[in-house]
Design a protein around this motif. Structure first.
Motif, PDB file in Angstrom:
ATOM      1  N   THR A 193       0.895  -1.139   0.074  1.00 24.67           N
ATOM      2  CA  THR A 193       0.229   0.065   0.047  1.00 24.67           C
ATOM      3  C   THR A 193       0.796   1.326  -0.048  1.00 24.67           C
ATOM      4  OG1 THR A 193      -1.816  -1.067   1.229  1.00 24.67           O
ATOM      5  CG2 THR A 193      -1.617   1.129   1.429  1.00 24.67           C
ATOM      6  N   ILE A 194       1.950   1.343   0.859  1.00 27.57           N
ATOM      7  CA  ILE A 194       2.828   2.435   0.804  1.00 27.57           C
ATOM      8  C   ILE A 194       3.572   2.389  -0.636  1.00 27.57           C
ATOM      9  CG2 ILE A 194       5.074   3.191   1.968  1.00 27.57           C
ATOM     10  CD1 ILE A 194       3.876   1.923   4.408  1.00 27.57           C
ATOM     11  N   LEU A 195       4.213   1.333  -0.966  1.00 28.05           N
ATOM     12  CA  LEU A 195       4.705   1.605  -2.222  1.00 28.05           C
ATOM     13  C   LEU A 195       3.841   1.852  -3.429  1.00 28.05           C
ATOM     14  CD1 LEU A 195       6.704  -1.979  -2.142  1.00 28.05           C
ATOM     15  CD2 LEU A 195       7.630   0.351  -2.044  1.00 28.05           C
ATOM     16  N   LYS A 196       2.527   1.494  -3.354  1.00 27.74           N
ATOM     17  CA  LYS A 196       1.622   2.086  -4.435  1.00 27.74           C
ATOM     18  C   LYS A 196       1.424   3.436  -4.361  1.00 27.74           C
ATOM     19  CE  LYS A 196      -1.729  -1.038  -3.546  1.00 27.74           C
ATOM     20  NZ  LYS A 196      -3.025  -1.792  -3.693  1.00 27.74           N
ATOM     21  N   GLU A 197       1.463   3.974  -3.083  1.00 26.08           N
ATOM     22  CA  GLU A 197       1.164   5.389  -2.850  1.00 26.08           C
ATOM     23  C   GLU A 197       2.221   6.369  -3.508  1.00 26.08           C
ATOM     24  OE1 GLU A 197       0.228   8.530   0.571  1.00 26.08           O
ATOM     25  OE2 GLU A 197      -0.615   6.619   0.760  1.00 26.08           O
ATOM     26  N   PHE A 198       3.623   5.807  -3.555  1.00 21.11           N
ATOM     27  CA  PHE A 198       4.711   6.628  -3.901  1.00 21.11           C
ATOM     28  C   PHE A 198       5.015   6.312  -5.360  1.00 21.11           C
ATOM     29  CE2 PHE A 198       5.267   6.829   0.689  1.00 21.11           C
ATOM     30  CZ  PHE A 198       5.311   8.266   0.797  1.00 21.11           C
ATOM     31  N   VAL A 199       4.970   4.978  -5.997  1.00 16.90           N
ATOM     32  CA  VAL A 199       5.386   4.556  -7.091  1.00 16.90           C
ATOM     33  C   VAL A 199       4.617   5.536  -8.183  1.00 16.90           C
ATOM     34  CG1 VAL A 199       5.372   2.633  -8.950  1.00 16.90           C
ATOM     35  CG2 VAL A 199       6.275   2.339  -6.633  1.00 16.90           C
ATOM     36  N   GLY A 200       5.348   6.114  -8.787  1.00 20.30           N
ATOM     37  CA  GLY A 200       5.146   6.863  -9.943  1.00 20.30           C
ATOM     38  C   GLY A 200       4.442   8.392  -9.714  1.00 20.30           C
ATOM     39  N   GLU A 201       4.509   8.547  -8.277  1.00 20.77           N
ATOM     40  CA  GLU A 201       4.484  10.015  -7.965  1.00 20.77           C
ATOM     41  C   GLU A 201       5.573  10.755  -7.366  1.00 20.77           C
ATOM     42  OE1 GLU A 201       1.348  11.247  -8.296  1.00 20.77           O
ATOM     43  OE2 GLU A 201       0.702   9.271  -9.286  1.00 20.77           O
ATOM     44  N   VAL A 202       6.905  10.204  -7.474  1.00 18.53           N
ATOM     45  CA  VAL A 202       7.897  10.955  -6.936  1.00 18.53           C
ATOM     46  C   VAL A 202       9.065  11.342  -8.050  1.00 18.53           C
ATOM     47  CG1 VAL A 202       7.899   9.374  -4.657  1.00 18.53           C
ATOM     48  CG2 VAL A 202       9.239   8.558  -6.676  1.00 18.53           C
ATOM     49  N   ARG A 203      10.069  12.092  -7.434  1.00 21.71           N
ATOM     50  CA  ARG A 203      11.110  12.435  -8.533  1.00 21.71           C
ATOM     51  C   ARG A 203      12.128  11.344  -8.505  1.00 21.71           C
ATOM     52  NH1 ARG A 203      10.605  18.049  -5.828  1.00 21.71           N
ATOM     53  NH2 ARG A 203       9.064  19.115  -7.041  1.00 21.71           N
ATOM     54  N   ILE A 204      13.086  11.573  -9.268  1.00 15.71           N
ATOM     55  CA  ILE A 204      14.232  10.492  -9.280  1.00 15.71           C
ATOM     56  C   ILE A 204      14.676  10.223  -8.168  1.00 15.71           C
ATOM     57  CG2 ILE A 204      16.526  10.319 -10.457  1.00 15.71           C
ATOM     58  CD1 ILE A 204      15.478  11.772 -13.000  1.00 15.71           C
ATOM     59  N   LYS A 205      15.166  11.070  -7.325  1.00 14.88           N
ATOM     60  CA  LYS A 205      15.595  10.799  -6.167  1.00 14.88           C
ATOM     61  C   LYS A 205      14.975   9.915  -5.108  1.00 14.88           C
ATOM     62  CE  LYS A 205      18.664  12.655  -2.561  1.00 14.88           C
ATOM     63  NZ  LYS A 205      19.893  13.334  -2.355  1.00 14.88           N
ATOM     64  N   GLY A 206      13.532  10.102  -5.085  1.00  8.93           N
ATOM     65  CA  GLY A 206      12.547   9.363  -4.326  1.00  8.93           C
ATOM     66  C   GLY A 206      12.480   7.904  -4.880  1.00  8.93           C
ATOM     67  N   ALA A 207      12.391   7.880  -6.179  1.00  6.80           N
ATOM     68  CA  ALA A 207      12.487   6.632  -7.093  1.00  6.80           C
ATOM     69  C   ALA A 207      13.628   5.515  -6.524  1.00  6.80           C
ATOM     70  CB  ALA A 207      12.386   6.781  -8.468  1.00  6.80           C
TER      71      ALA A 207
END
Length: 79
Positions: A31-45
């Protein structure tokens, strides 16, 4: 905003908690991964990729199935 800290915590729990952690908390992790995947910048990725790397290294059989069944891979492919 707190992606680094969140991903470092998840990575640590996966490393230390072992299979018991993954069995108990896999839906929370995805659930946490789904929230962030595709929504972050390169450093967050890069922090997300470290979590995925730990998952695949420690649990090569379960991790692919887990990420597929919970929709994380779908988001990665379309995001």
């Amino acid at each position: 905003e707190y992606i680094r800290e969140i991903m470092l915590l998840i990575e640590g729990y996966i490393r230390l908690g072992g299979r018991d952690f993954l069995q108990t908390h896999s839906s929370r992790v995805t659930t946490i991964l789904k929230e962030f995947v595709g929504e972050v910048r390169i450093k967050g990725a890069s922090y997300i990729m470290k979590v995925l790397e730990v998952l695949f290294r420690k649990y090569p059989d379960e991790s692919g199935r887990l990420l597929r069944d919970d929709g994380v891979l779908q988001i990665m492919m379309t995001g």
